[in-house]
Design a protein around this motif. Structure first.
Motif, PDB file in Angstrom:
ATOM      1  N   LYS A 392       0.823  -1.215   0.000  1.00 31.71           N
ATOM      2  CA  LYS A 392       0.000   0.000   0.000  1.00 31.71           C
ATOM      3  C   LYS A 392       0.858   1.267   0.000  1.00 31.71           C
ATOM      4  O   LYS A 392       0.323   2.372  -0.122  1.00 31.71           O
ATOM      5  CB  LYS A 392      -0.922  -0.001   1.217  1.00 31.71           C
ATOM      6  CG  LYS A 392      -1.891  -1.183   1.256  1.00 31.71           C
ATOM      7  CD  LYS A 392      -2.817  -1.203   0.045  1.00 31.71           C
ATOM      8  CE  LYS A 392      -3.832  -2.324   0.119  1.00 31.71           C
ATOM      9  NZ  LYS A 392      -4.691  -2.355  -1.099  1.00 31.71           N
ATOM     10  N   GLU A 393       2.171   1.131   0.187  1.00 37.69           N
ATOM     11  CA  GLU A 393       3.066   2.274   0.147  1.00 37.69           C
ATOM     12  C   GLU A 393       3.699   2.382  -1.248  1.00 37.69           C
ATOM     13  O   GLU A 393       3.923   1.365  -1.912  1.00 37.69           O
ATOM     14  CB  GLU A 393       4.195   2.108   1.178  1.00 37.69           C
ATOM     15  CG  GLU A 393       3.755   2.085   2.620  1.00 37.69           C
ATOM     16  CD  GLU A 393       4.913   1.809   3.563  1.00 37.69           C
ATOM     17  OE1 GLU A 393       4.947   2.427   4.634  1.00 37.69           O
ATOM     18  OE2 GLU A 393       5.783   0.976   3.222  1.00 37.69           O
ATOM     19  N   THR A 394       4.041   3.578  -1.618  1.00 39.92           N
ATOM     20  CA  THR A 394       4.845   3.763  -2.815  1.00 39.92           C
ATOM     21  C   THR A 394       6.305   3.467  -2.473  1.00 39.92           C
ATOM     22  O   THR A 394       6.681   3.441  -1.284  1.00 39.92           O
ATOM     23  CB  THR A 394       4.742   5.192  -3.340  1.00 39.92           C
ATOM     24  OG1 THR A 394       5.326   6.086  -2.376  1.00 39.92           O
ATOM     25  CG2 THR A 394       3.289   5.578  -3.612  1.00 39.92           C
ATOM     26  N   ILE A 395       7.105   3.253  -3.479  1.00 37.87           N
ATOM     27  CA  ILE A 395       8.514   2.982  -3.210  1.00 37.87           C
ATOM     28  C   ILE A 395       9.176   4.162  -2.491  1.00 37.87           C
ATOM     29  O   ILE A 395       9.920   3.950  -1.518  1.00 37.87           O
ATOM     30  CB  ILE A 395       9.255   2.616  -4.514  1.00 37.87           C
ATOM     31  CG1 ILE A 395       8.837   1.209  -4.953  1.00 37.87           C
ATOM     32  CG2 ILE A 395      10.772   2.693  -4.338  1.00 37.87           C
ATOM     33  CD1 ILE A 395       9.526   0.704  -6.206  1.00 37.87           C
ATOM     34  N   GLU A 397       7.810   6.243  -0.392  1.00 32.47           N
ATOM     35  CA  GLU A 397       7.336   6.178   1.000  1.00 32.47           C
ATOM     36  C   GLU A 397       8.045   5.057   1.755  1.00 32.47           C
ATOM     37  O   GLU A 397       8.453   5.226   2.916  1.00 32.47           O
ATOM     38  CB  GLU A 397       5.831   5.961   1.022  1.00 32.47           C
ATOM     39  CG  GLU A 397       5.019   7.172   0.564  1.00 32.47           C
ATOM     40  CD  GLU A 397       3.537   6.854   0.410  1.00 32.47           C
ATOM     41  OE1 GLU A 397       2.729   7.790   0.507  1.00 32.47           O
ATOM     42  OE2 GLU A 397       3.206   5.667   0.187  1.00 32.47           O
ATOM     43  N   THR A 431      -3.124  -6.638  -3.469  1.00 29.30           N
ATOM     44  CA  THR A 431      -2.946  -5.370  -4.198  1.00 29.30           C
ATOM     45  C   THR A 431      -2.621  -5.614  -5.670  1.00 29.30           C
ATOM     46  O   THR A 431      -3.186  -4.974  -6.559  1.00 29.30           O
ATOM     47  CB  THR A 431      -1.822  -4.552  -3.538  1.00 29.30           C
ATOM     48  OG1 THR A 431      -2.162  -4.308  -2.162  1.00 29.30           O
ATOM     49  CG2 THR A 431      -1.629  -3.214  -4.256  1.00 29.30           C
ATOM     50  N   LYS A 456       6.601  -7.235  -8.243  1.00 31.18           N
ATOM     51  CA  LYS A 456       6.529  -5.961  -7.518  1.00 31.18           C
ATOM     52  C   LYS A 456       7.310  -6.046  -6.197  1.00 31.18           C
ATOM     53  O   LYS A 456       7.997  -5.098  -5.811  1.00 31.18           O
ATOM     54  CB  LYS A 456       5.072  -5.591  -7.260  1.00 31.18           C
ATOM     55  CG  LYS A 456       4.345  -5.069  -8.492  1.00 31.18           C
ATOM     56  CD  LYS A 456       4.934  -3.730  -8.918  1.00 31.18           C
ATOM     57  CE  LYS A 456       4.142  -3.113 -10.067  1.00 31.18           C
ATOM     58  NZ  LYS A 456       4.739  -1.811 -10.487  1.00 31.18           N
ATOM     59  N   TYR A 460      10.491  -3.624  -4.888  1.00 37.44           N
ATOM     60  CA  TYR A 460      10.633  -2.944  -3.604  1.00 37.44           C
ATOM     61  C   TYR A 460      11.873  -3.446  -2.856  1.00 37.44           C
ATOM     62  O   TYR A 460      12.611  -2.660  -2.250  1.00 37.44           O
ATOM     63  CB  TYR A 460       9.389  -3.176  -2.749  1.00 37.44           C
ATOM     64  CG  TYR A 460       8.215  -2.274  -3.050  1.00 37.44           C
ATOM     65  CD1 TYR A 460       7.734  -1.397  -2.093  1.00 37.44           C
ATOM     66  CD2 TYR A 460       7.570  -2.321  -4.279  1.00 37.44           C
ATOM     67  CE1 TYR A 460       6.640  -0.573  -2.346  1.00 37.44           C
ATOM     68  CE2 TYR A 460       6.481  -1.511  -4.556  1.00 37.44           C
ATOM     69  CZ  TYR A 460       6.023  -0.638  -3.583  1.00 37.44           C
ATOM     70  OH  TYR A 460       4.941   0.169  -3.841  1.00 37.44           O
TER      71      TYR A 460
END
Length: 778
Positions: A392-395, A397, A431, A456, A460
């Protein structure tokens, strides 16, 4: 005797200081005829002899009414390395002559001048080893003094003028004055214990070879009882039993049944058990130590601070319990638990650090978690810090959190783990979905493609690893942490060179520790072939390293979670992944997995988790993985792993030793077959073989170790299985070895044949344990 015991407990000092007086040792306690022969002086016809044991001593009976000149007795085995004199304490029923003979190393016999014994008086006679002699004969020379070591001493009742022709000489003890205690001397400490209504007062009577225990029993009531004395052996222990009767305080004399010569490096734990006729039971352990036992680690507990290096750890949930409430409230007394982790000797703990987001958008590690991190460090415990990863976080963040975590904890942390089981946590599958559905748990979709969530998560992970190495290039970064086939797919997707190690959580769920629910036969399900056809943990580890080579970078493999739950199976859980193991099976399986991991290229192994969660709810599988219960009491596994942590600290595989199991016999009734009939279309069978692994510890260059265990499922149905094996490459490591039962802590001598640097063990009775054999440089 008090004087002797005082000297014996300081045996090292006695041996080192030649200026100290000679040491008196008992050659024989003279209570049993088992180690003695009698003779009737047959060159003079007519004498009759008898020999019997008793509480007072050996009773040498003589009768010269029909003729003869002497009768006597002698130990069947005796080796006195050096002695200024011998002594014998005797008591005669009637006046009688007494003499002695010494047989030296050449076979030459020396006869003393003789004594006359008085009636009913304890007399301690000095038997000179230097003469004068009444006569000497035989052997390979004409020397006038015995050459050591002495092979035997003959004690004789002799016919005298005007003395009764028949009677008894009670021989109470035979001692020697020696310059120092021999290497194979043992020492023990006296005791007084109350067991099941009886008081047992014990006094060790050490001998030149072996030891005798004198036990005086006193009853506090009127119940008879049975005393068992247990001497540890491979397979079935040696047990002696004695009847205790109220009012009878005659001593019990127990001669320790060493199977061969005393091992100077061993420590013998002898258990006394008392059971009265109404069923009350109690036991006590007394210990005999060889002269060099203090130089050998036999498994005594060592704290984390005392252990410099180790590959063993445990998982914790401290950050889940900032207050004493909630499902994880058992983790709140952090110092108590850190002390217990240290007492157990674990070198690593593994969990995350909770972070608070500040009003300006920055992140700060919670003070209580930083404090726990510091307290762990003070105890010599290193924390593997898990950095949470959320889909749920962007990279950017995510990296903001990573930077804050590392910069604020780097003074206390050397290992960072990116994420935790993304197939279960972090909303990755939910997600990054596949065709409108959550992604597959194993990262492989039904249409033959690798799940998007896997790619994904790798993206990350790579970003996090690259940032950590930029901020703190000296830190170790590990990650992935999915189930095995997913990790392999992730490696194929392209993992950053900055990820030093891959995380694996090889739970067995319901299988013994050498098995895993992943293997080549599940390739259709997983879209990739991993492990081996037998579903072994070893095969899985080896396939990881092969895959590391294929994907371009050798990496380390980290097992940051594995464990065995002790919950109680219910109807609702009957079709689940987990089954509830007994606490004894949990202890054995954790031990076997840790030791096998140590024999393989696994960087660190962490047991999940240290204490039961959710108040040890018996119906919940996740609530019973601990080696402490929720009330902080210790399960059997605690003591087993405490021993393991002490024994194997700093150990590494020893490639210089060549191991070979030559026979691993099983009765046809002992062979185990199917473990799981259908694990996603794969049948998993039991392993019936034996594992043998060699280790060394750089800080103990004069020792080598081999661990041996049966891979069969735990069962109390049968006693032992006979196992034969060879350990080659030992060269000069051929001193008497010591075998340690890592489940019980018992250590015992192992019958080993050494030849050309190879140790051969034949038909070892192997039970439900891991046996650690220590070899020593001669």
């Amino acid at each position: 005797m008090k004087h002797f015991l005082r000297i014996c407990t300081a045996c090292a000092a006695v041996a080192a200081a030649s200026t100290l007086p000679a040491v008196e040792v008992i050659l024989d306690g003279c209570r049993s005829t088992a180690g003695w022969n009698s003779f009737n002086g047959s060159e003079f016809k007519g004498a009759k002899v008898s020999l019997s044991g008793g509480a007072d001593g050996l009773k040498l009976g003589y009768d010269f009414a029909g003729g003869g000149q002497y009768v006597g007795c002698h130990p069947k085995k005796l080796a006195v390395p050096q002695a200024d004199s011998l002594s014998v304490t005797v008591n005669a029923s009637s006046p009688v002559g007494f003499n002695y003979r010494l047989i030296d190393s050449t076979g030459r016999t020396f006869q003393g001048k003789g004594f006359t014994l008085r009636q009913g008086v304890d007399e301690k006679l000095t038997l000179s080893t230097t003469g004068p002699w009444s006569t000497a004969w035989g052997g390979s020379g004409t020397h006038n003094r015995p050459e050591f070591p002495l092979k035997s001493v003959w004690l004789m009742a002799t016919k005298g003028k005007d003395q009764p022709p028949a009677g008894t000489v009670t021989i109470k003890s035979v001692t020697a004055e020696v310059p120092e205690l021999p290497e194979n001397a043992v020492s023990g400490t006296g005791f007084e214990r109350n067991l099941a209504g009886w008081t047992l007062k014990g006094e060790w009577m050490p001998q030149l070879e072996g030891a005798m225990l004198k036990i005086t029993p006193v009853s506090a009531g009127d119940r008879p009882a049975q005393l068992e004395i247990v001497f540890p052996q491979p397979g079935r222990d040696l047990v002696r039993r004695y009847r205790l009767t109220p009012g009878n305080t005659n001593p019990v004399y127990y001669k320790v049944p060493f199977p061969a010569e005393v091992n100077p490096r061993n420590r013998y734990r002898i258990t006394l058990k008392v059971a009265d006729d109404n069923g009350a039971r109690a036991e006590f352990v007394t210990t005999l130590s060889g002269k060099l036992a203090g130089t050998v680690n036999l498994g005594d507990p060592r704290s984390s601070r005392e252990i410099e290096k180790s590959k063993f750890g445990t998982c914790v949930h401290f950050s889940y319990a900032p207050k004493p409430e909630g499902a994880f409230k058992g983790w709140y007394p952090k110092e108590l638990l850190l002390d217990e982790i240290s007492n157990c000797g674990f070198k690593f703990i593994r969990e995350g650090l909770a972070m608070d987001k500040l009003p300006d958008g920055s992140w700060k590690i919670r003070d209580v978690d930083l404090e726990t991190l510091k307290k762990a460090k003070e105890r010599g415990i290193e924390q593997i810090v898990v950095i949470g990863m959320s889909a749920k976080e962007t990279i950017p963040e995510f990296l903001n959190k990573v930077r804050a975590m590392v910069e604020q904890s780097r003074d206390y942390v050397n290992i960072y783990e990116l994420g935790n089981e993304p197939n279960n946590f972090g909303q990755w599958r939910q997600t990054f979905r596949h065709k409108g559905k959550d992604g597959s748990w194993n990262g492989y979709e039904s249409d033959g493609t690798v799940s998007e969530w896997v790619r994904k998560h790798v993206e990350y992970t790579n970003a996090g690893a690259d940032l950590i190495k930029k901020i703190a290039p000296d830190k170790t970064v590990i990650g992935l942490g999915s189930c095995a086939p997913t990790n392999f797919h992730a490696l194929n997707a392209g993992v950053s060179k900055n990820l030093d190690g891959v995380v694996e959580h090889p739970y067995t769920f319901s299988l013994p520790p050498e098995k895993v629910p992943f293997g080549k036969r599940l390739a259709k399900r997983d879209g990739i072939a991993i492990g081996d056809d037998e579903h072994t943990f070893r095969g899985l580890v080896e396939s990881y390293h092969e895959h590391f080579r294929k994907t371009g970078k050798p990496r380390s493999l980290w097992v940051t979670e594995f464990g065995f739950t002790t919950f109680e199976l219910s109807d609702a859980k009957a079709k689940g992944l987990y089954v509830g193991f007994s606490e004894q099976a949990q202890a054995l399986y954790l031990l076997r997995r840790f030791v096998e991991s140590l024999s393989l290229p696994v960087a660190v192994s962490c047991q999940y988790d240290f204490i039961d969660d959710y108040d040890s709810n018996p119906a919940t599988d996740e609530a019973n993985f601990g080696i402490l219960r929720a009330d902080y009491s210790r399960k059997p596994a605690f003591y087993v792993l405490q021993r393991m942590n002490s024994l194997l600290a700093g150990a590494e595989p020893d490639p210089s030793l060549q191991l070979k199991v030559t026979k691993e016999a099983l009765h046809r009734s002992m062979v185990r077959g199917e473990l799981v009939k259908d694990w996603d279309a794969a049948k998993i069978d039991a392993a019936n073989g034996v594992r043998l692994a060699a280790f060394r510890q750089p800080d103990r260059p004069n020792e080598r170790m081999a661990a041996v265990w049966s891979m069969q499922p735990y069962s109390g149905e049968f006693n032992t299985r006979p196992v034969s094996f060879e350990v080659g490459g030992l060269q000069d490591f051929t001193a008497m070895p010591v075998a340690i039962d890592m489940m019980t802590g018992e250590s015992f001598d192992l019958p080993v044949k050494f030849e050309n640097g190879k140790a051969t063990v034949t038909e070892l009775p192997l039970g439900q344990t891991v046996l650690l054999i220590k070899f020593f440089r001669k």
